[in-house]
Structure formats: C-alpha cells, structure tokens
Design an enzyme around this catalytic site. Structure first.
Site, PDB file in Angstrom:
ATOM      1  N   ASP A  27      -7.885  63.425  -3.341  1.00  0.00           N
ATOM      2  CA  ASP A  27      -7.736  62.845  -4.692  1.00  0.00           C
ATOM      3  C   ASP A  27      -7.808  63.847  -5.836  1.00  0.00           C
ATOM      4  OD1 ASP A  27      -7.723  60.657  -3.064  1.00  0.00           O
ATOM      5  OD2 ASP A  27      -9.501  59.695  -3.906  1.00  0.00           O
ATOM      6  N   LYS A 133      -3.661  56.303  -0.835  1.00  0.00           N
ATOM      7  CA  LYS A 133      -4.708  55.442  -0.258  1.00  0.00           C
ATOM      8  C   LYS A 133      -5.218  54.449  -1.298  1.00  0.00           C
ATOM      9  CE  LYS A 133      -8.611  58.681  -0.925  1.00  0.00           C
ATOM     10  NZ  LYS A 133      -9.418  57.886  -1.851  1.00  0.00           N
ATOM     11  N   CYS A 166     -15.243  59.230  -2.982  1.00  0.00           N
ATOM     12  CA  CYS A 166     -14.150  59.254  -2.004  1.00  0.00           C
ATOM     13  C   CYS A 166     -14.343  60.288  -0.911  1.00  0.00           C
ATOM     14  CB  CYS A 166     -12.819  59.431  -2.717  1.00  0.00           C
ATOM     15  SG  CYS A 166     -12.384  57.957  -3.669  1.00  0.00           S
TER      16      CYS A 166
HETATM   17  N1  TIU Z   1     -11.609  59.680  -5.633  1.00  0.00           N
HETATM   18  C1  TIU Z   1     -12.743  59.097  -5.987  1.00  0.00           C
HETATM   19  O1  TIU Z   1     -13.822  59.609  -5.748  1.00  0.00           O
HETATM   20  N2  TIU Z   1     -12.647  57.895  -6.674  1.00  0.00           N
HETATM   21  C2  TIU Z   1     -13.567  57.468  -7.597  1.00  0.00           C
HETATM   22  O2  TIU Z   1     -13.435  56.396  -8.160  1.00  0.00           O
HETATM   23  N3  TIU Z   1     -14.596  58.322  -7.856  1.00  0.00           N
HETATM   24  C3  TIU Z   1     -15.573  58.156  -8.802  1.00  0.00           C
HETATM   25  O3  TIU Z   1     -16.505  58.977  -8.823  1.00  0.00           O
HETATM   26  N4  TIU Z   1     -15.492  57.169  -9.663  1.00  0.00           N
END
Ligand code: TIU
Length: 224
Positions: A27, A133, A166
C-alpha cells in the site's frame, strides 16, 4: 539457488533461498503518503510515514537486479463500492474520510484514482505484480496465496504501510497460510511512532510468534 543468511535479525537469524522469496510492498500509494489523501483525512500527521520510502527503494533495487519476485499491493475499492463492506464505509464516514468521497487526489481509496496509484519513487515495472486489495490483509479477496504458491514462494520480505494496520494484518494472514515473514523495520512505517514500534515488537516476541525483523541494510548486505 542463492542462500541468504541474515544474522542480525530478531529474535534470531533467518536463512532462506532468494528464489523462494518475494518482496511484498504494501500500500505505498498516494492515498497514504501524500497530503490530502485517505491517511491524512483520517486525522493523521504525515511526519513519520515517508521514512520507509528510501529503505524500500534500496531493497527494490536489489530485487530488480537479481530478478526476484516483487509484489505491490494497493488498498482500494471499485468505483461502485460493491467490494467495500458497510462497517468499513461507515467508520470512514464517521472519521471524516468517507471512502469514495471526492478529495484533492480523487475519490478516496478508489481504484483508478490518483490517490490509489503507487508513489512515483516506487512505481512498479512491467514484470512486477500489482494486487488490488479491498481489505487490510493482502490475502483477503485476492489471489495472493495462489500467486505465491504458483511461484514456489516460502518467504515474504514485508515492507510498506502502515506497520500496525495493513502490514500486520497481512503478516498474520501469511502466518496462517504457512509463509515465513521477515518484516523490515525501517522499510515499514506508521503515522504514529509508538504504533510502529509496538507492531514490530508483536512480531518478534515469544520467539518470533509472527516472524522476524531486520533492517534494510542488514538484508541488503546478506544478498548475493
Ligand atoms: N494500508 C493501511 O495500513 N491502511 C490503513 O487504513 N492504515 C491506517 O493506518 N489507517
């Protein structure tokens, strides 16, 4: 086969075959790294989150040089939100970062929008996998497990954001599916430093209950 031995890793050294490893970059998309994106709209400061970019670039360079397997993930939903569950949508709305609402980087957390694209410094090249995802864990509603099994992958080098959300969800899912995880301490980041350090601690406690941690430098030094 190239054997990699990382001696300076926690809770103890780790050894694996490079050809059976994959670099997982979780991400690293504009929505989490840039001002105006989903991460900032959730109420977070971006002060700490970009620290992982350079260490990931360095590992990515090594994987590209050695033709290793590289997988990028992006958290995002289809434009009609059909793959976004109501509980996730509702909580984002309550937090002032409603998934699908318009922002300066396009609709928040929606596939195809600028916010959903991987940051310029880590742009995937054609030979690399990119997995969209809908969840926090990269195994949920994706073909990641099959992709790894088809390529005989046993070890995941885990990088990206955020360490406690994530990255952690993915590592936990990977554990239950039999993959070994080496999490890169400076190749992961969270908005809050305490969250980052706590999440890393949870990986290595109890003799490495979820896997191993090491730095980008230690991994790169161990590579052929
Ligand atoms: N990629 C991921 O970690 N999504 C989130 O929403 N992370 C947060 O820390 N909010």
């Amino acid at each position: 086969m190239s054997e990699i031995v990382v001696k300076k890793s926690e809770p103890h050294s780790i050894q694996f075959e490079f050809e059976k490893s994959a670099l997982l970059i979780i991400d690293m998309q504009n929505d989490f790294l840039l001002p105006g994106g989903f991460g900032e709209r959730l109420g977070n400061s971006l002060a700490n989150i970009q620290s992982c970019i350079e260490p990931i670039q360095a590992i990515l360079q090594s994987y590209r040089r050695l033709n290793g397997m590289v997988i990028h993930t992006k958290e995002g939903h289809s434009p009609d939100l059909s793959d976004c569950n109501q509980s996730k949508l509702e909580r984002s709305r309550l937090q002032g970062a409603e998934i699908g609402s318009e922002g300066p980087l396009g609709r928040l957390l929606i596939a195809g929008e600028y916010g959903n694209e991987i940051i310029d410094k880590l742009k995937p090249i054609e030979s690399e996998w990119v997995i969209q995802k809908p969840g926090k864990g990269a195994f949920y509603n994706t073909n990641l497990k099959e992709t790894l099994r088809d390529n005989n992958i046993t070890h995941l080098i885990v990088t990206g954001v955020t360490t406690h959300v994530c990255v952690h969800s993915t590592v936990r899912e990977a554990n239950d599916r039999g993959f070994n995880c080496l999490i890169i301490t400076d190749g992961t980041a969270a908005f809050d430093l305490q969250d980052h350090h706590s999440a890393l601690h949870m990986i290595t406690q109890q003799g490495g209950i979820f896997g191993w941690t090491t730095s980008a430098k230690q991994l790169i030094q161990a590579m052929p």
